[in-house]
Design a protein around this motif. Structure first.
Motif, short mmCIF file in Angstrom:
data_model
loop_
_atom_site.label_atom_id
_atom_site.label_comp_id
_atom_site.label_asym_id
_atom_site.label_seq_id
_atom_site.Cartn_x
_atom_site.Cartn_y
_atom_site.Cartn_z
N ASN A 52 0.83 -1.21 0.00
CA ASN A 52 0.00 0.00 0.00
C ASN A 52 0.86 1.26 0.00
O ASN A 52 0.42 2.32 -0.46
CB ASN A 52 -0.94 0.01 1.20
CG ASN A 52 -2.11 -0.94 1.05
OD1 ASN A 52 -2.43 -1.38 -0.05
ND2 ASN A 52 -2.77 -1.26 2.15
N ILE A 59 1.89 1.79 -3.89
CA ILE A 59 0.92 2.30 -4.86
C ILE A 59 0.65 3.79 -4.69
O ILE A 59 0.20 4.44 -5.63
CB ILE A 59 -0.41 1.51 -4.82
CG1 ILE A 59 -1.06 1.57 -3.43
CG2 ILE A 59 -0.19 0.08 -5.27
CD1 ILE A 59 -2.47 1.02 -3.40
N GLY A 71 2.24 5.43 -7.28
CA GLY A 71 1.86 4.95 -8.59
C GLY A 71 2.54 3.67 -9.00
O GLY A 71 2.40 3.23 -10.15
N GLU A 124 3.54 -0.31 -9.26
CA GLU A 124 3.01 -1.66 -9.22
C GLU A 124 3.95 -2.54 -8.40
O GLU A 124 5.13 -2.65 -8.72
CB GLU A 124 2.91 -2.23 -10.63
CG GLU A 124 2.52 -3.70 -10.67
CD GLU A 124 2.79 -4.36 -12.01
OE1 GLU A 124 2.39 -5.53 -12.17
OE2 GLU A 124 3.41 -3.70 -12.89
N GLY A 183 8.55 -2.15 -6.17
CA GLY A 183 7.61 -1.94 -7.26
C GLY A 183 8.23 -1.10 -8.36
O GLY A 183 9.36 -0.61 -8.23
N VAL A 223 7.26 1.94 -11.58
CA VAL A 223 6.34 2.89 -12.17
C VAL A 223 7.05 3.58 -13.33
O VAL A 223 8.26 3.85 -13.24
CB VAL A 223 5.85 3.92 -11.12
CG1 VAL A 223 7.01 4.67 -10.48
CG2 VAL A 223 4.85 4.89 -11.72
N VAL A 277 -4.18 -2.49 -3.88
CA VAL A 277 -3.33 -2.46 -5.07
C VAL A 277 -4.11 -2.55 -6.37
O VAL A 277 -3.99 -1.70 -7.26
CB VAL A 277 -2.27 -3.58 -5.00
CG1 VAL A 277 -1.53 -3.68 -6.34
CG2 VAL A 277 -1.29 -3.30 -3.87
N LYS A 278 -4.89 -3.61 -6.54
CA LYS A 278 -5.49 -3.87 -7.84
C LYS A 278 -6.52 -2.81 -8.22
O LYS A 278 -6.57 -2.36 -9.37
CB LYS A 278 -6.09 -5.27 -7.86
CG LYS A 278 -5.02 -6.35 -7.79
CD LYS A 278 -5.59 -7.76 -7.88
CE LYS A 278 -4.48 -8.80 -7.86
NZ LYS A 278 -4.99 -10.19 -7.93
N LEU A 296 -4.49 0.59 -8.91
CA LEU A 296 -3.71 0.55 -10.15
C LEU A 296 -4.62 0.52 -11.37
O LEU A 296 -4.30 1.13 -12.40
CB LEU A 296 -2.78 -0.66 -10.15
CG LEU A 296 -1.60 -0.61 -9.18
CD1 LEU A 296 -0.74 -1.86 -9.33
CD2 LEU A 296 -0.75 0.64 -9.40
#
Length: 352
Positions: A95, A98, A101, A103, A164, A166, A232-233, A236
């Motif tokens: 969390n 994200i 931005g 993934e 992640g 971006v 997340v899902k 995004l």
């Protein structure tokens, strides 16, 4: 120097290599289930390998985060309920990714105990794997440490690490303007912050962990161990379709009071209407049972809002509809006004 004392082994010192190997073998199917483009879902090497090229990014920035679950872990230990604490561990890291931005691509965990109990460790790591599935990231490895003398009997500790990616031109936050709208996403409960106060309030109440839940169904501990929501899902998906999101804040320890200013541009203030908050019953109970003042509630707990988005006014309806379609509870919390990066409050929280 020769002596007649019996020889010592690592096991005699309290560390079982065989137990560690057995745990690795037991969790291999859990790891494999988190396979995704860039990671093959295998473990056993000295490090987890991730192929960034396989993800299709053109000009990526990597974003890294690490966290734990605080003293919520103590409740899991005291009640011997370990199955969901790994979800919390993943949630607290992904969390945080994200909001920029990014993934989440892969995750690593650290599990440490004085004496390795494979029954407990397998439950914890099963939760980690489930959290990775919810976040769409691969569990590429981790560390299990058995350290006699470092922890009390039955205790263990957790830490999580996630990376992640971006695209450079999609990095958040972006410059914000007066008139931008604040949208709040509902939380699943207390998430993983403020549990030192939670435990103190439960102690004061005189209730046992397995007592009937005073603010809902099941038992008290069932509600307090409700895992942190992973956004997340849904987030995004919305970011991929709508350019109007300028920033996000993960509402963790410090609440809206401390976390929202971390993403604000220095030319605006966030004006939050407290009457728009809809605290879950658990927060009503904590406030009443602990005699906690409103300002303290707002700077300790999420109070029912686990994520705040800053959205261009013209895109607010489309972003709201997108998030709702993906199962999020969305509320308009307020607006940005000219300022210097602070948060101000109006209205009052409607506690039950």
């Amino acid at each position: 120097m020769e002596h007649n004392k019996p020889p010592l082994s690592y096991a005699d010192a309290g560390v079982s290599i065989d137990a560690g190997n057995a745990l690795v073998n037991a969790i291999k199917p859990l790891i494999a289930a988190t396979r995704r483009p860039g990671a093959d879902g295998s473990i056993g090497g000295f490090g987890g390998v991730f192929d960034l090229k396989a993800t299709g990014y053109k000009d990526p920035l990597l974003v890294a985060a690490n966290d734990g679950v605080g003293t919520k872990l103590k409740i899991a230990i005291d009640t011997d309920q370990h199955r969901t604490i790994g979800i919390d561990l993943v949630a607290m890291c992904v969390n945080d990714l994200i909001v920029q931005g990014a993934e989440p691509l892969f995750f690593l965990d650290y599990f440490a105990a004085g004496k390795l109990d494979n029954r407990i460790a397998e439950q914890v790591i099963a939760g980690v794997a489930e959290g990775c599935g919810l976040a769409g990231c691969a569990l590429t490895g981790g560390e299990t440490a058995e350290m006699p003398g470092m922890y009390a009997e039955g205790d263990y500790d957790l830490a999580g690490f996630s990376v992640g990616a971006v695209e450079r031109d999609a990095l958040l936050p972006r410059k914000m303007d007066s008139g931008d709208i604040l949208l709040g996403l509902g939380s699943s409960g207390v998430h993983s912050n403020g549990y030192s106060l939670v435990r103190r309030i439960v102690e004061r109440s005189g209730l046992s962990w397995d007592a009937p839940n005073p603010f809902g169904d099941d038992t008290l501990v069932t509600s307090l161990l409700e895992p942190t929501r992973i956004y997340v899902k849904s987030v995004l998906n919305t970011l991929s379709k709508h350019s109007g999101v300028k920033g996000l804040a993960h509402i963790t320890g410090g609440g809206i009071t401390e976390n929202l200013p971390r993403v604000l541009s220095d030319n605006v203030d966030a004006k939050v209407n407290l009457s728009s908050l809809q605290p879950l019953p658990v927060f009503d109970w904590l406030r009443g049972e602990g005699g906690v003042e409103d300002a303290e509630m707002l700077r300790t707990f999420n109070c029912g809002t686990g994520m705040v988005l800053v959205v261009d006014r013209e895109h607010a309806d489309a972003v709201t509809n997108s998030l709702k379609t993906d199962g999020e509870q969305v509320r308009e919390l307020g607006v940005l006004v000219d300022g210097s990066g602070d948060v101000t409050f109006s209205g009052k929280v409607s506690w039950s």
